[in-house]
Every structure is written in structure tokens, then in C-alpha cells.
Design a protein around this motif. Sequence first.
Motif, PDB file in Angstrom:
ATOM      1  N   SER A  55      20.924 -14.987  -8.173  1.00 29.11           N
ATOM      2  CA  SER A  55      20.276 -16.180  -8.340  1.00 29.11           C
ATOM      3  C   SER A  55      19.450 -15.609  -9.279  1.00 29.11           C
ATOM      4  N   SER A  56      18.653 -14.794  -9.352  1.00 29.04           N
ATOM      5  CA  SER A  56      17.632 -14.503 -10.198  1.00 29.04           C
ATOM      6  C   SER A  56      18.367 -14.396 -11.787  1.00 29.04           C
ATOM      7  N   LEU A  58      20.692 -16.112 -12.743  1.00 26.85           N
ATOM      8  CA  LEU A  58      20.890 -17.415 -13.102  1.00 26.85           C
ATOM      9  C   LEU A  58      19.675 -18.061 -13.489  1.00 26.85           C
ATOM     10  N   GLY A  59      18.548 -17.524 -12.991  1.00 27.54           N
ATOM     11  CA  GLY A  59      17.240 -18.219 -13.181  1.00 27.54           C
ATOM     12  C   GLY A  59      16.945 -17.905 -14.758  1.00 27.54           C
TER      13      GLY A  59
END
Lengths: 110, 800
Positions: A55-56, A58-59
Amino acid sequence: MNFEISSHDDVTIVEVTGQLIVGNRQELKDEVLRLLEGGSRKYLIDFSDTAYIDSSGLGVLVSLSKKVREKGGEMRLSNLNEDLRTLFELTKLDTLFFIADSRDLALENF
Amino acid sequence: MHGRQAAGGSALIVTQRPDLATALTEAVEGLGFTASIIASLDHVEAHADARPTLVLTDISLRPSAEGWTSLAQAFPRSALWAVADPDESNIRDVTFALKHGCHDCLTLPVTSEQLGKKLEGIGRPPGVKPGELDRFMSNEINLELPSDLSIIEHVIRLLGGCCRDYRSYGPRKLVNLRIALSEALSNAIQYGNEGDRSKKVRLRASVNAWTCRVQISDEGPGFDHQDLPDPTSGTALEAPGGRGLFLLRQLADDVAFNETGNAVTITLKSDWEPAVVGESIHPVSSDAEALVGLVERVRLGSGADLHLWAESLDGSLEHIAPEDEELAEPDGRLHWLHTPGIRYAIQVRPADDECSERWAEFTRDLLDEALAYEKRLAESRRDLAERQEEIELLHSITDTLGAVTGLEDATTQILKGVLRVTGAEQASLWIYRPDAEELVLAASEGPSRRPVNRVPVSSPVSVSALAFRENRTVRLDEVDSLSSEAAARFGDRPEPWVAVPVTYTSPEGGSRPVGVLNLGGRRSGALVSGIGEARLLMTLARQIGSAVENLRLIEEILARERVIGELELAHDLQMKLLPDLRQFEEIADVAARCVPARAVGGDFYQLFKLPDGKIGAMLGDVTSHGFGASLIMALSMSVTGIYARETASPGDLLRAIHRALIQKLESTEMFMTVFYGVIDPAQRTLTYANAGHAHAFRVHGDEPAQRLTATSPPLGIAEYEGYDEAIVAWEPDDLLCLFTDGLTNPSIRTTESAVLEALEVQRNSAATEIVEAMFEAREEQGGEAPDDQTAFVLRLERPR
């Protein structure tokens, strides 16, 4: 993670190898921001050798794409494996990126 | 002291009720006080010159936090007491008052005798400075409560809050108090009064910094408390009440019953020894020091513009953190942190911003816990220092090493010993710092030679560097043994000077230089006169090496323990934020588990009982993990806590979070995926908004799990207007299953299918078993779990 940088006409191609995760996302970010500072405006991030983005990761993609857009540029993604493709679809992030199946398709009309 | 001023004192009474004003006036006049009455706390500072001994405030005025603050500022030397009517007052108002600066609470009727006793009782404990007085006063609480289990939580908060404010009750004591109170109260309500709401439970508590004594009595017939079987054996295990008593006796320092057995008195002692209270145990200055440090760290970690003021005795505020900024009196709302000697005010700027308020509140609680932790740390440091002495004894070269506590102290002590033993006139110890490739002056004794305190290891002219590099003793009077540069520098004026490498020999046998010992100017001839002397110097250097290295290791261990401790603290705090699912047992079969990848994480879940029997369920995942994510998580939880009951629309709730957090999310480049669904049992529907959360499912009957797909991109990326809603049919035995990507890493397809398969196989089991099975399935898939893992399962009814 490693990444290789090449260019095709005025498009900067960043080929990411390995996972893009919390531990290494900063490297990618710093590199693209440096290039952005140097004047490049079109980016293609190629994930043909990337198994996993957390997810990071993606961030970082989201924030980079925003920064590139602010400078009047564009960032595209290509060669996401089925897993990653699903991830983008399930999180509705596919609505925010131009995602191409192959590098050539991504470079068309770029 | 207040008690000694009894005659000729004055009291200020704040009330709008004439009957109360009369009763209180009579009571204070009975003590020889004069009474004046005002109707509200507005402009209370106008009465500051009166310097009353007592300020009695009618609790039914429900003073705000600012009200109490202004009272405390206007009357820094007065006893600020609230007066409560047990028939009308709300226990929450009392809790609030005590929390915000009120010193004590009186319940009606108030008599002169009672007031006098109370005033006498405010003796100053030994060692306490004037001005700390009022904060050490005891709290007397006297309440009459209905027989309703819901009061338990309030009582625990009230008494726990009182104890916590004294700071002398450690976390373990507070937990013990919580459990003991809960047991005693539920015994009184359920067994004593048999749940009859018309019967009362009476609570009399007396709390001070040393003991918390609580008497709880009910209107029941009592029971034979002498004759209880061992609750861990046989039938007694299921007998009601017995087990509670067993627990009580384990947790409290003393448990006593009255004759009939319908009143129990529980006594808990604080962690303070009665004899040694005061500065030596808990110096106020170290609190402030610790707080300033903590505030700096929170500022650094969160980016919040956080400020801390210390309240001085005259009530004025001194800005103490951040240290490099000057800031006069704060404006806007303050959050108070109470310590025994002093109050601290916390504010996050910009002031009067909703988000700032919540950050300030969260930080206040964090600092409160952290301070308690600092105290524990100081204790463990003392323990370690004691062990340090043992190590030192083993390695000591002189007696002087006995009482060292730090590297600096130790080296000074060592050098003094070296000077005495060798007869040298000056000595200096240089310690190697690998990160900078330098020798740093750790200590020097005797007349100083040069004003230099660091030397690069590679320096060609330094004798110390040479001794270190080549790991051999270098003498200035042996020009041949010097490098050419050093020889050129010192050769023509040889000094009685020697540099000895200080080496550390590890238990495994390897030896390496860790510094250099320089000795010079021996009073009697050359310093190193023979082989015996050289050997002595080498032995000294080796011993010093061990001592220095051990000290360094211990400092490292201390630093590490501190970090681990802080993380544990943050972890506990975060887990406390998650809702207690037991309170939903009656309306749903629900279970959840949250395992952060590091001590703290960004995953969270929430559950709400909404109007009309609806249930709201939320699961969120903040990108990244660790402190940043946990702060966002805490903020989201508090925002949803506020808005969930106000809106029936899941989309609106996400917009509320968006509004509150978007700036923080954008500035930190974080985003979060959130699912929020509202189940309406009457309509048999689930309405949900899903901001980019991939793993949300409905399991209906024997059908495969149905994905509740995202209705918008994640929060922090989606537009404010973009949070759409979807609606699906919902049967009472349908399963709502939410989990985060920590459970599906590394592959969304294979790992997620394994987790879903476990879910489907276990679909008829209890929610806790389903969660268990999902985590097991994830584990069987192997691979690291670098992200937080959270699963949440809910259904209204188990299938028959």
C-alpha cells in the motif's frame, strides 16, 4: 528493488524490478522527483518484473503521478501482472492511472 | 495550611440555588468563616483579592473546563470544592470537575463539622512543598447509585481518574483497581440488590496519593463471607459471586466485610512508600524535563505544532516546549495534564481548530502514559546501575570505580586512579567513535596540554592516532618509533609522554582497540622506565578498555530498552482505542483481531449501535505502518466516533473523515482504504461506502463469498464528492467479513483465495473461530507479513 531508467523519444521509462514496498519506495520517489526537476515530463513506469506492490508503494505512485500532473506531465503504468491489476481494480485506483498491458501500447500517443 | 486558618477565614460560594446558598452559608459560618455568594463563574477573577480559604461550587452549574481553570487561576491557594446533590447530580459532572481542577467533591447535606474535618484533613504530607498542597489533597467521594450495571464503567472512570491524577498509582495498580471495582459493584448490583433498580448501591471512597479505599454497600441481606469454598475447585467454579470475591482478594491489598456481609471495603495501596514522599521520589523538575523531551519527539514524529506550558505557583503559564520557540500566554483552549506538583497545559496550533483539539487531547493522554513510563524507566535504570557496580568490581583497577553511573564519570574516576598509580602528572583518555573515524576526548586529568578534543584516526601528526592505528605503545622520547611527521613535530623537544592503546578483549577472545590513554610529565624521571612499567600500562589500558566497553554496552541496552518500552506503550494505547466487542455480544456474533506489523499500525475497526436497531461496522487500513499511520488511525477513529451516530449515510461518514483528515493525509502522502457499512435488520439491507478497500465480503448461505466492491478510490485520493454508496440485501445470518491486505500479502489471488476458502469452510462456526481460521490460512501460505493484519467478522444471528 532495482530500477533501470531509459528513454524513448521524450518519455522516461522506469523499469522496476522486484517488490515496490515500504522499505524501498523512497528510492523510486527520489529518482523520479530528480528527473522531474531536470525537466522530464512524461513517465512510463514499467512493472514487467514486479511481483508485488504494497500500500505504501501505491501511495508513492499516487503522489508521484500527482506531482507530474502538476508540472503538466503525465505518468503511465504498464505490464502490471494479474495480481497487481486486480489490486488496482479492487481499490479503484485504476480510475486514476493510464494502465497499459504492454510497453508499446503505453507509448502509443504518449 | 488551611486547617490552621479555621477562624477568620472566608468562603466563596458559587450557586444559583437560594436553598443551597443558605445551607452552605450556615455550614461555613459555623466554622467562623465569612461567606460570600456569587451566582456564576463569569468574571470570577474579580473576586481574586478576597483570597478565600474555600471555594464551594454548585455542581449543577456544570462548570466548563475553562470555568475550573479560571477558578484555579483566580484562587491558586484556595481549596476548590464542588458541592453535589446526590439526588440530582450526575456522576459524570463530578468526574469532569475532578478531572479539570476541582480538588474535591462534597455531597449534601454539608455540615460545619464535616467541613471542619475535611479542612483539618488537608495536612501537608511530609516532603511536599507549599503550593503542591492542594494537589495532594485527598478526594472524598460519596455516591448513591441505582442498581444498574451501566454505572460500573462511570465509577471506574471516576476513581481510576482520581488515582491516575496522583501519578503514584502505577498501571498495574490501576488495572487492579478497575477489576476490583467492577467485581465488587457487579456483586452488589446483581447478587446484593438482585438487579432491583429501586435499590441503591452506596459508594464511599477516599483517595489520596498513598491509598485508595472504597466501601461499596448494597441493600441486600448480605452473605456469609467467611465460608466460601475455594473458587477454583469443583462446583464453586460456577457459583456466582464466589469467583468475584476470590479475584478481589487477589487484587486488592485489603478486603474487609461488615458483619452482615452487605458492605465491602477494598483498600489499594499506591506504589509510593508512605515514608519517603516528596521531591526525592518524584522530583517535579524531572517531569518537566521528560515532558519537554517527549513533546519534542511527538512534534518531530507527527509534524503537529504542539506547545507545552508549565503552570507556576501564581497560576501564570510559562512556555517550556518547544525550547527554541518563545511563546507568550496561550490563546484558545488548553488541555491540562496533571502531575502531583504542577499542572501542564498542552495546545496544538492553530488553536480552536477541531482537528488540533483532538490531536492535543490524544497527545495529552499519550504524555500522561509516557510520564508514568518514564518513572518506570528511571527505576530500571537504577536497577541496572546497581548491576553495573558488580561489573565494575570485577574489572576495577582502583576502588574509585565503585560508584560510577556513566561513561563520563567512569573515565574521570579511572584517570584519577591512573594518575595515582603511575605518578604521572597529566592523563587523558580518548575514545574511538567508529561513525566519525575519530578519537574523542572522554576525560582528562591534570594540567591540560592542548585545547583539542577530537583527532581524526588518520592524523599523521597525532601520537594518539598513531598509537591507535598501529595498536602499540608510542613514546615521545623514542623518536625512532614515531612517524616522520610526528618525529618532525616532537623530535627536537622530547617530552616525558606516552600513548597507550586501550583495547577491549571480548569474552570470545578477539581483541580490538577502543581508545587511547595518554600519560605525561612524570614527576620522577621517565614515565616508562622498564619492562615492568610497560606491562603495568598495558594491563591498565586493557582494564580501562573493558570498563569503557561495558559502560557503552549498558548505555546501549538502556537506550534500546527505552525504545522497546515506548513502543509497547504506544501499542497498548492503540489497542485500547479499538472498541470492546463484548458490548455487542447481545446483538451480534462478532469477532476481530488486529496484529500490527510493528508495535503500532494503521489498521483499525469500529462498531456502532445506531438508532432503529441498525449496526454500523467499519474497517480501515492506513497506508504504511508505524507511528505516522497510527496517529492517522487514532484521528479517524475519533472522527468516526463523533459522526457515526449523526448520519445514517455511509458516504456522508466517509466525507466527514475526508474533511477532518484530508490535509494531514495529503501532507504526509498517506491514504487509507475504508469500508463502512450499515446493516438495517428491519429492511434486511446493508448500505455501504467502500473507499478503495479490496477485501470486504458478504457470505450468504452456501454461496461463494461475494465481494462488496469499492465505490470510490481510497480516502486521501478520492474527491470529496466521490464517495458513492451501494446497497445489498442482508439476511440476519449473512456474514460480513472485512480484512486488510496484511492477510492477503503477497498475492491478492492465491493468498486471498486461501483466506476466503477458510472463511467459507468455517461459515457456520462462531465468529471468533472464523477469524482464527482466516489467520491460520494466511500463516499456511507462508511468506512474511510486512503489513498490519486485521480481520473483522460480524453477523446478526448464527445460522440454525
